[in-house]
Design an enzyme around this catalytic site. Structure first.
Site, mmCIF file in Angstrom:
data_model
loop_
_atom_site.group_PDB
_atom_site.id
_atom_site.type_symbol
_atom_site.label_atom_id
_atom_site.label_comp_id
_atom_site.label_asym_id
_atom_site.label_seq_id
_atom_site.Cartn_x
_atom_site.Cartn_y
_atom_site.Cartn_z
ATOM 1 N N ASN A 173 -36.588 29.510 -66.295
ATOM 2 C CA ASN A 173 -36.210 29.098 -64.933
ATOM 3 C C ASN A 173 -35.971 27.594 -64.789
ATOM 4 O O ASN A 173 -35.328 27.154 -63.837
ATOM 5 C CB ASN A 173 -37.275 29.546 -63.938
ATOM 6 C CG ASN A 173 -37.018 30.979 -63.466
ATOM 7 O OD1 ASN A 173 -35.891 31.458 -63.512
ATOM 8 N ND2 ASN A 173 -38.070 31.656 -63.020
ATOM 9 N N LEU A 196 -43.412 37.758 -67.090
ATOM 10 C CA LEU A 196 -41.979 37.466 -67.250
ATOM 11 C C LEU A 196 -41.709 36.117 -67.923
ATOM 12 O O LEU A 196 -40.563 35.770 -68.196
ATOM 13 C CB LEU A 196 -41.286 37.497 -65.881
ATOM 14 C CG LEU A 196 -41.307 38.841 -65.145
ATOM 15 C CD1 LEU A 196 -40.642 38.733 -63.777
ATOM 16 C CD2 LEU A 196 -40.623 39.932 -65.971
ATOM 17 N N HIS A 197 -42.738 35.311 -68.138
ATOM 18 C CA HIS A 197 -42.610 34.045 -68.877
ATOM 19 C C HIS A 197 -41.553 33.118 -68.283
ATOM 20 O O HIS A 197 -40.872 32.393 -69.014
ATOM 21 C CB HIS A 197 -42.315 34.337 -70.360
ATOM 22 C CG HIS A 197 -43.161 35.452 -70.893
ATOM 23 N ND1 HIS A 197 -42.688 36.717 -71.092
ATOM 24 C CD2 HIS A 197 -44.474 35.495 -71.173
ATOM 25 C CE1 HIS A 197 -43.674 37.501 -71.501
ATOM 26 N NE2 HIS A 197 -44.780 36.778 -71.551
ATOM 27 N N CYS A 198 -41.404 33.186 -66.952
ATOM 28 C CA CYS A 198 -40.421 32.341 -66.221
ATOM 29 C C CYS A 198 -38.994 32.561 -66.712
ATOM 30 O O CYS A 198 -38.139 31.693 -66.559
ATOM 31 C CB CYS A 198 -40.754 30.850 -66.327
ATOM 32 S SG CYS A 198 -42.377 30.420 -65.740
ATOM 33 N N SER A 199 -38.733 33.695 -67.353
ATOM 34 C CA SER A 199 -37.394 33.961 -67.914
ATOM 35 C C SER A 199 -36.916 35.337 -67.452
ATOM 36 O O SER A 199 -36.854 36.291 -68.248
ATOM 37 C CB SER A 199 -37.448 33.874 -69.449
ATOM 38 O OG SER A 199 -37.883 32.599 -69.845
#
Ligand SMILES: Cc1ncc(COP(=O)(O)O)c(C=O)c1O
Length: 381
Positions: A100, A338-341
């Site tokens: 993100n 979601l690992h900011c992705s």
């Protein structure tokens, strides 16, 4: 028993003992405000910044240590690069692997009507093929932004081949090296990279609050923040010379002192050791997961084209639940979700619960992986 920390893709822990000692000693003795025309303590602090810039420029085979801009983290570096470069009417190409910290600034610029954006997809194994980038380029493309290695899949992207295509087209290439700097060799000249954003607090073993942006000769960025630079005070506007053009205000000299010590530690290790070590630990986990047969492992498994970060999921247990049980019942720190992705998780079909991400670091051992697999056997049966 101490926590088994397997979340080094988020930030490395622990740091080398020398880093803790340096932070303590520097804070007590040298923590002055760096300034080129000031007292001895200020000059010592300035020297620390200078030496760290030099080490980073060497590591990237860069075109001058003044081209290393210190930032707060990789997000900061990416924002400085994209917002300093892009102007109304520009077209940008990026990918569905991005964090993100790339996606959100670009999407915000799309919503503001400033840029147009093409987001290309990685193939089924998690690699963006250079040809996919080539066909997305338009006469208006100013910038291509791509992660060097996916923070979800660990897959390393062919940035050298992409660099050649982007350079031939006359656009600029920005790579997000959050997961690769300090692990995989980066040569900005051979790979034809114009901008490299990276954190200091992951594989470079520095403290949080550190990061940097390499600004190549072809990239001309607007200053995003103006202010004092410790010299050239008569100038009405921000000095145009690097690094001061992009570094207004008191820098995180304490963090940089720690970062420099982390890099020194890393430079003492045999070349490629960290990459090999982390991959070996991941292979041990993969063998266990394959043997179980009920987990899905994401991304291709060719060790020469991935870093030591692995995502998996289980059909009967949500990833956040697995992460929470590992934390609360076993003192094992992994990163579920979601690992900011979000875009790659959508492509994988793993949104919104995400995957369990395991990312060993330089100080992890095979015993740590065995502790994890024993815990997973208890949780998953
Ligand atoms: C691929 C990638 N890009 C960018 C970032 C943001 O890094 P930072 O937390 O240093 O801002 C991360 C963080 O995990 C990342 O994995």
């Amino acid at each position: 028993m101490p926590v088994t920390y397997l979340d080094n893709a988020a930030t490395s822990f622990p740091k080398p003992e020398a880093v803790y000692q340096k932070l303590d000693q520097f804070a007590r003795v040298n923590l002055a405000n760096p300034g080129r025309t000031s007292h001895k303590m200020a000059l010592t602090a300035e020297q620390e910044l200078h030496q760290c810039r030099h080490l980073l420029n060497q590591m990237l085979n860069g075109e001058g240590s003044e081209r290393i801009i210190f930032t707060m983290n990789c997000t900061d570096s990416l924002n400085i690069a994209m917002k300093g470069l892009l102007q109304a009417g520009d077209h940008v190409v990026t990918t569905n692997l991005e964090h993100n910290s790339v996606s959100r600034p670009l999407e915000a610029m799309v919503d503001a009507g400033t840029i147009s954006l093409t987001r290309v997809n990685a193939d089924a194994g998690g690699t963006v093929l250079p040809e996919t980038i080539r066909v997305a380029l338009t006469p208006k493309t100013k910038l291509v932004v791509i992660t060097h290695a996916s923070n979800v899949l660990g897959t390393v992207q062919p940035v050298g081949d992409i660099g050649e295509i982007v350079r031939q087209h006359g656009a600029l290439l920005l790579i997000d090296a959050a997961q690769t700097v300090g692990v995989i060799p980066i040569d900005v000249r051979a790979m034809q990279l114009d901008l490299v954003a990276f954190p200091g607090h992951k594989a470079l073993l520095g403290p949080t609050g550190t990061g940097a942006l390499y600004v190549g000769l072809r990239a001309h960025l607007h200053a995003w923040r103006e202010g004092g630079t410790g010299g050239d005070s008569m100038s009405r506007l921000q000095p145009t010379e690097l690094p001061f053009h992009l570094e207004g205000g008191t820098p995180n000299v304490l963090g940089v002192a720690g970062l420099r010590t982390g890099i020194d530690f890393l430079n003492q290790q045999p070349v490629g050791k960290l990459w090999q070590h982390e991959n070996d630990l991941v292979v041990r986990l993969v063998e266990y997961l394959k043997q179980r047969g009920d987990c899905t492992i994401y991304g291709h498994l060719d060790g020469s084209k991935r870093v030591g970060t692995l995502s998996f999921s289980h059909p009967a247990y949500d990833s956040p639940d697995i992460g929470a049980i590992l934390d609360t019942s076993f003192d094992i720190a992994v990163r579920p979700g979601l690992h900011c992705s979000p875009y790659i998780h959508r492509s994988l079909g793993t949104a919104p619960k995400g995957t369990v991400r395991v990312s060993p670091g330089i100080f992890n051992t095979t015993e740590d992986i065995d502790r994890l697999t024993e815990a997973l056997s208890q949780i998953l049966g």
